[in-house]
Design a protein around this motif. Structure first.
Motif, short mmCIF file in Angstrom:
data_model
loop_
_atom_site.label_atom_id
_atom_site.label_comp_id
_atom_site.label_asym_id
_atom_site.label_seq_id
_atom_site.Cartn_x
_atom_site.Cartn_y
_atom_site.Cartn_z
N GLN A 140 31.67 36.05 51.84
CA GLN A 140 30.32 36.35 52.28
C GLN A 140 29.45 36.61 51.04
O GLN A 140 29.96 36.78 49.93
CB GLN A 140 30.32 37.54 53.23
N PRO A 141 28.12 36.66 51.19
CA PRO A 141 27.23 36.71 50.02
C PRO A 141 27.53 37.79 49.01
O PRO A 141 27.37 37.56 47.80
CB PRO A 141 25.85 36.90 50.65
N ILE A 142 27.98 38.98 49.41
CA ILE A 142 28.18 40.03 48.42
C ILE A 142 29.37 39.77 47.51
O ILE A 142 29.55 40.46 46.50
CB ILE A 142 28.31 41.43 49.08
N GLU A 143 30.19 38.75 47.81
CA GLU A 143 31.25 38.37 46.88
C GLU A 143 30.67 37.89 45.55
O GLU A 143 31.31 38.01 44.50
CB GLU A 143 32.14 37.29 47.51
N ASN A 144 29.44 37.36 45.58
CA ASN A 144 28.79 36.94 44.33
C ASN A 144 28.70 38.11 43.35
O ASN A 144 28.82 37.92 42.13
CB ASN A 144 27.36 36.44 44.62
N ARG A 145 28.46 39.29 43.89
CA ARG A 145 28.28 40.48 43.04
C ARG A 145 29.60 41.15 42.71
O ARG A 145 29.84 41.53 41.57
CB ARG A 145 27.35 41.45 43.76
N TYR A 146 30.47 41.30 43.72
CA TYR A 146 31.66 42.13 43.54
C TYR A 146 32.86 41.35 43.01
O TYR A 146 33.71 41.92 42.32
CB TYR A 146 32.01 42.83 44.85
N ARG A 147 33.01 40.10 43.39
CA ARG A 147 34.13 39.26 42.95
C ARG A 147 35.48 39.88 43.29
O ARG A 147 36.48 39.67 42.57
CB ARG A 147 34.03 39.00 41.44
N ILE A 148 35.55 40.62 44.38
CA ILE A 148 36.81 41.26 44.77
C ILE A 148 37.82 40.21 45.21
O ILE A 148 39.01 40.30 44.89
CB ILE A 148 36.56 42.28 45.89
N THR A 149 37.36 39.20 45.95
CA THR A 149 38.28 38.16 46.40
C THR A 149 38.91 37.45 45.22
O THR A 149 40.12 37.17 45.22
CB THR A 149 37.52 37.15 47.30
N ARG A 150 38.13 37.15 44.21
CA ARG A 150 38.69 36.49 43.02
C ARG A 150 39.74 37.38 42.35
O ARG A 150 40.80 36.90 41.95
CB ARG A 150 37.59 36.13 42.03
N GLU A 151 39.46 38.67 42.24
CA GLU A 151 40.44 39.58 41.63
C GLU A 151 41.74 39.61 42.44
O GLU A 151 42.83 39.66 41.87
CB GLU A 151 39.85 40.98 41.53
N LEU A 152 41.62 39.57 43.75
CA LEU A 152 42.81 39.55 44.59
C LEU A 152 43.61 38.27 44.37
O LEU A 152 44.85 38.29 44.30
CB LEU A 152 42.42 39.69 46.06
N LEU A 153 42.92 37.14 44.26
CA LEU A 153 43.60 35.87 44.02
C LEU A 153 44.28 35.87 42.65
O LEU A 153 45.40 35.36 42.51
CB LEU A 153 42.60 34.71 44.11
N GLU A 154 43.63 36.45 41.66
CA GLU A 154 44.25 36.54 40.33
C GLU A 154 45.53 37.37 40.40
O GLU A 154 46.55 37.01 39.77
CB GLU A 154 43.26 37.15 39.34
N THR A 155 45.50 38.44 41.15
CA THR A 155 46.69 39.28 41.31
C THR A 155 47.81 38.51 42.00
O THR A 155 48.98 38.57 41.58
CB THR A 155 46.34 40.54 42.13
N CYS A 156 47.46 37.76 43.06
CA CYS A 156 48.47 36.99 43.79
C CYS A 156 49.04 35.86 42.94
O CYS A 156 50.24 35.57 43.00
CB CYS A 156 47.88 36.45 45.09
N LEU A 157 48.20 35.21 42.15
CA LEU A 157 48.69 34.15 41.27
C LEU A 157 49.65 34.73 40.25
O LEU A 157 50.73 34.16 39.99
CB LEU A 157 47.52 33.46 40.59
N ASP A 158 49.30 35.85 39.66
CA ASP A 158 50.17 36.48 38.67
C ASP A 158 51.52 36.86 39.28
O ASP A 158 52.56 36.72 38.64
CB ASP A 158 49.48 37.73 38.10
N ALA A 159 51.49 37.31 40.52
CA ALA A 159 52.73 37.73 41.19
C ALA A 159 53.44 36.59 41.90
O ALA A 159 54.50 36.79 42.49
CB ALA A 159 52.42 38.84 42.19
#
Length: 358
Positions: A140-159
Motif C-alpha cells: 500500500q502507499p505508505i510502503e514508499n516511506r517505511y519500506r518494511i516489506t522490503r526489509e522483511l524480504l531481505e530477512t527472508c532471503l538471507d534466511a
C-alpha cells in the motif's frame, strides 16, 4: 444511505463497531465534542500513520481451508480503501471504525524485520511459507516511506525462508531485484488481485489501489522475470465485476501468467453494511439484485463464516460462475497451479551479532 460519494475513499461512513457493545461516541466535555457543530465537517479526510512496536510479528492459524499456517502483516489498516475488504472488521479491535478509519488511520510496524529475525533464529522454529498480504496490502502507499516489506524480504532471503505475497499494487516491482533472487532459489510466489478491467469502476471499489492496467502490466513483468505469478480474480462481485472474468483470464494468459483463480465476495461482520451502503451510493438501481445473488450463494445470508464453505459458494449462481471460469481457463490454456516453494535450505539468520555456525 444514498447521495454524493466521499471521493477518494471506499467506505462511505465511519460508524464504530456494535459487536462489542461500545458506545458509538462518548462525550467527555472536551471542546472537540462540539467541533463539527461549530466548524462543520472536515474538508478533506487525511491519512495518518501511527508507529507501533509489537512484541511478535508472525501470526499462526489452524484454519483447514486456507493454504498457509503463518502470516505477517507489516501494517494495520489499508489506504487502498477496497470497500469489500474482509479485513476491515479487525479495526474494531482498536475501537476504530471498520469504515473510514480502516483506510485513513493506519499503523506501521517499523521493528517487523527485527522481530522476524528473532523468531527465525529460535532453535525450535521450523520453516513453512510465510504469507504476506493476507490482512492488509504489503505494498500500500505508505510502503514508499517505511519500506518494511522490503526489509522483511531481505530477512527472508538471507534466511532462505519462503514467502508468498498477495497485493493489488504494482509497487511490488520496486523489489524486483530481491524477488528475482528469491525466485531463483524457489523462495517466492506472487499473486496480484485483479477485480475488474474498468478504471472508473475500480476507482469506486478500490479507490487508492493501482489501476487494473497497471496490475496486469505488473503480472506480465513478474512473469517475464521468471517469478511464479498468480492472477487472483478476487473478489468476484455478482452483477458488478463478474462480467470481466473471461477477459481477465485471457489477458493474464497472454502475459505469461502461470496460474489463475477466483474468490467470491465475502461480507463478514461490518463489511456487509459497509458494502450495502456503497451499493446505495454507487449502484442504487442494482443493489437489490447484487445482494439477492450474494445471499443465494451464501445459503440465504449476507455471509457464510463456516470453514470449508466460506470460500466455496453454493447454488445456481455459484455453479454458473464456476462453469464460466473453467471454460475461460480451458480456452486460454491456463490453470490454477500450486507453487512448491523450498523450505529445505532454511538457515537461521544472524541475530544480535551472533554469527552462523555454518
Amino acid at each position: 444511505m444514498s447521495g454524493d460519494p466521499i471521493r477518494g475513499r471506499g467506505a462511505q461512513s465511519a460508524g464504530v463497531s456494535r459487536r462489542f457493545g461500545l458506545a458509538e461516541r462518548m462525550a467527555d466535555g472536551d471542546w472537540r465534542d462540539a467541533m463539527e457543530a461549530l466548524d462543520g465537517p472536515p474538508v478533506k479526510l487525511r491519512t495518518t500513520v501511527t508507529e507501533e512496536r509489537p512484541r511478535t510479528i508472525l501470526s499462526f492459524n489452524q484454519s483447514p481451508d486456507i493454504f498457509f499456517d503463518r502470516s505477517i502483516n507489516a501494517y494495520r489498516g489499508c489506504e487502498h480503501g477496497c470497500v469489500y475488504c474482509f479485513a476491515r472488521p479487525t479495526h474494531a479491535y482498536h475501537d476504530l471504525s471498520p469504515g473510514l478509519d480502516f483506510e485513513t488511520r493506519l499503523f506501521a510496524k517499523p521493528n517487523a524485520a527485527r522481530l522476524l529475525r528473532e523468531t527465525l533464529a529460535r532453535p525450535k522454529y521450523r520453516p513453512r511459507p510465510i504469507a504476506m498480504g493476507t490482512n492488509t496490502d504489503p505494498y500500500q502507499p505508505i510502503e514508499n516511506r517505511y519500506r518494511i516489506t522490503r526489509e522483511l524480504l531481505e530477512t527472508c532471503l538471507d534466511a532462505r525462508h519462503p514467502v508468498t505475497i498477495t497485493t493489488k499494487s504494482d509497487r511490488v516491482l520496486r523489489d524486483l531485484d530481491l524477488l528475482q533472487e528469491m525466485a531463483e532459489k524457489r523462495l517466492v510466489a506472487i499473486a496480484i488481485s485483479v477485480t475488474s478491467l474498468d478504471p472508473v469502476l475500480s476507482g469506486k471499489l478500490e479507490p487508492r489501489a493501482a489501476a487494473p492496467a497497471k496490475r496486469l502490466a505488473a503480472l506480465g513483468e513478474l512473469a517475464r522475470a521468471g517469478i511464479p505469478t498468480h492472477c487472483s480474480i478476487a473478489p468476484v462481485i455478482p452483477a458488478i465485476t463478474d462480467s470481466f472474468m473471461e477477459e481477465i483470464i485471457s489477458r493474464s494468459a497472454a502475459l505469461g501468467v502461470q496460474s489463475i483463480g477466483w474468490i467470491p465476495l465475502r461480507l463478514p461482520h461490518e463489511v456487509a453494511p459497509l458494502f450495502r451502503e456503497w451499493l446505495d451510493v454507487h449502484f442504487p438501481e442494482r443493489a437489490g439484485k447484487v445482494m439477492g445473488i450474494v445471499r443465494s450463494i451464501r445459503n440465504g445470508k449476507d455471509n457464510d463464516p463456516d470453514f470449508f464453505t466460506r470460500l466455496r459458494p453454493s447454488g445456481v449462481w455459484a455453479d454458473l460462475f464456476r462453469a464460466r471460469f473453467r471454460l475461460a481457463c480451458r480456452r486460454a490454456k491456463i490453470r490454477k497451479v500450486r507453487f512448491e516453494l523450498d523450505c529445505g535450505n532454511f538457515r537461521p539468520p544472524e541475530n544480535g551479532g551472533q554469527l552462523r555456525l555454518l
